[in-house]
Write an enzyme that holds these catalytic residues in place. Structure first.
Site: not given
Ligand code: FAD
Length: 417
Positions: A138, A141, A256, A386
């Site tokens: 997928q 991100s 998902e 969150e």
């Molecule tokens: C093991 C693992 C596998 C994954 N596999 C995939 C994959 O196969 N394909 C893919 O596309 N993605 C994948 N992901 C990515 C995953 O979808 C993202 O990590 C997730 O959506 C969070 O995005 P970010 O890491 O950019 O954090 P951010 O969006 O930058 O968030 C950082 C912090 O801010 C908080 N935050 C952000 N916005 C808000 C809001 N509006 N209100 C309150 N709090 C907020 C979040 O909760 C978090 O604590 C994977 C992640 C993990 C950990």
């Protein structure tokens, strides 16, 4: 099972037929060993029969049971939600994976193609997803777009019959092994962020794709960075209309959440104990010298396990009556993710010194710690707790929407880091 669902004669017959298929298909003695909670016999049968995930994907994928909801012509049963429920519950009961190694293909890409794909796309991809012959990843991100996925920057520009893609994805689970990826890319930067996106199928072997595995705290590399440099995608690989990628992606994201909500740690594997009545044996196992706080945490964990099972029971009984998956997917995902973290932390606490140091031969201790470390990701993957809480507040409790300062603003005019 402590709460029994009252099943219709049709459901009872379907469960019996699936049980008969399992009996014929699984190595001899497998089901009896599980029913008798005979862990040693089970492990022996599993090892001696050479059972493995990959072969199992092929076996169940060629039957009709891997995806009962998918159309008959593409390997499913054109069935009802309760059929999927019955199949998943029997698989879980007999220690079999609901999705196998192609979780993202069966759980996410398949349902998305069933709903939005062309007939050619369904014919080309669906069966090979079910059999595990083609593994999917997928590509959503990015370094600058996770929770706020719709702000992503990877660009796809139309060039004759093709699209040319440039940009970077991250966290891409299984990209290093995948044959195909679900790609969400920006095709119109002048539209507001949700409107300028388009969804594509990408052959991961296309020139210009570079996959770099990332090392996790567990020591393994589940996910990757993926770089796109002038990657050419045929026009026929577009899923849905140009600019309608967000609607298609929402199908992927909803599936998902539902797929991840069902994933839960096995209490037996993290605490040890008998499968028939794990909780009673945990209480008996805790030596009297352990701090009383550990005992209290164990009881708290038991209470949470009851809540989790009751919530799952409620969702399952609704599905058995024909209801579509509802908001409980998000509720279960948040609860399970946080519960798994608390439970695996308790398992480490209760193990004492053995929770942090062990002999190389002690595989149980190793797997307990790996489970504890891996559980950290559960509140991030598939949507953070969150962000899911925000969605529940808006969609279930009808609270005011989160602030959207970029609503209606062209993506190109939004400030980004
Ligand atoms: C093991 C693992 C596998 C994954 N596999 C995939 C994959 O196969 N394909 C893919 O596309 N993605 C994948 N992901 C990515 C995953 O979808 C993202 O990590 C997730 O959506 C969070 O995005 P970010 O890491 O950019 O954090 P951010 O969006 O930058 O968030 C950082 C912090 O801010 C908080 N935050 C952000 N916005 C808000 C809001 N509006 N209100 C309150 N709090 C907020 C979040 O909760 C978090 O604590 C994977 C992640 C993990 C950990």
């Amino acid at each position: 099972m402590r709460w029994e669902l009252e099943e219709s004669p049709e459901q009872v017959a379907f469960r019996r037929d699936f049980g008969n298929w399992l009996e014929k298909t699984l190595p001899q003695g497998w089901m009896q060993a599980v029913d008798n909670s005979d862990k040693n016999a089970f492990e022996k049968i599993k090892a001696e029969s050479g059972w493995n995930f990959i072969a199992w994907m092929g076996t169940i994928g060629r039957s009709l049971y891997a995806a009962p909801l998918w159309p008959k012509e593409y390997g499913g049963m054109s069935g009802e939600p309760w059929m999927q429920q019955v199949v998943r519950s029997e698989l879980a009961r007999y220690r079999l994976p609901a999705f196998g190694p192609n979780l993202l293909g069966v759980g996410l890409a398949g349902p998305t193609l069933v709903e939005h794909g062309t007939e050619e796309q369904k014919g080309r991809y669906l069966r090979k997803i079910l059999t595990g012959e083609e593994v999917w990843c997928q590509l959503f991100s990015e370094p600058g777009a996770g929770s706020d996925l719709a702000s992503l920057s990877t660009r796809a520009v139309e060039d004759g019959d093709e699209w040319v893609v440039n940009g970077q994805k991250v966290w891409t689970t299984l990209a290093q092994f995948a044959n195909f990826g679900m790609l969400l890319a920006r095709t119109d930067p002048e539209k507001p962020k949700h409107e300028g996106l388009t969804y594509f199928i990408v052959d991961m072997k296309t020139a210009g794709i570079e996959v770099r595995p990332l090392k996790q705290i567990t020591g393994s590399s589940e996910f990757n960075e993926v770089f796109f440099t002038d990657v050419r995608i045929p026009g026929a690989n577009r899923v849905g209309a140009i600019g309608d990628g967000w609607r298609v992606a929402r199908t992927t994201l909803m599936n998902e959440r539902t797929a991840l909500a069902g994933i839960s740690l096995d209490p037996v594997s993290i605490f040890g104990g008998s499968r028939r009545d794990p909780w009673t044996s945990y209480l008996a196992m805790l030596p009297a010298t352990r701090p009383a706080t550990t005992r209290q945490k164990l009881v708290q964990t038991w209470i949470e396990n009851e809540i989790k099972e009751l919530t799952a029971f409620r969702a399952n009984s609704a599905r058995m009556k024909g209801a579509q998956p509802g908001p409980e997917g998000g509720v279960n995902k948040v609860f399970n993710a946080e519960y798994n973290q608390r439970r695996s932390t308790l398992a480490i606490d209760a193990a004492g010194l053995n929770g942090v140091a062990w002999l190389p031969s002690d595989k149980d201790a190793e797997s307990r710690t790996t489970t504890f470390l891996r559980a950290r990701a559960a509140t991030i993957e598939g949507g953070t707790s969150e962000v899911l809480r925000n969605q529940m507040a808006e969609r279930i409790l009808d609270l005011p929407r989160d602030l959207e300062i970029d609503k209606g603003v062209p993506w190109s005019a939004i400030r980004r880091s």
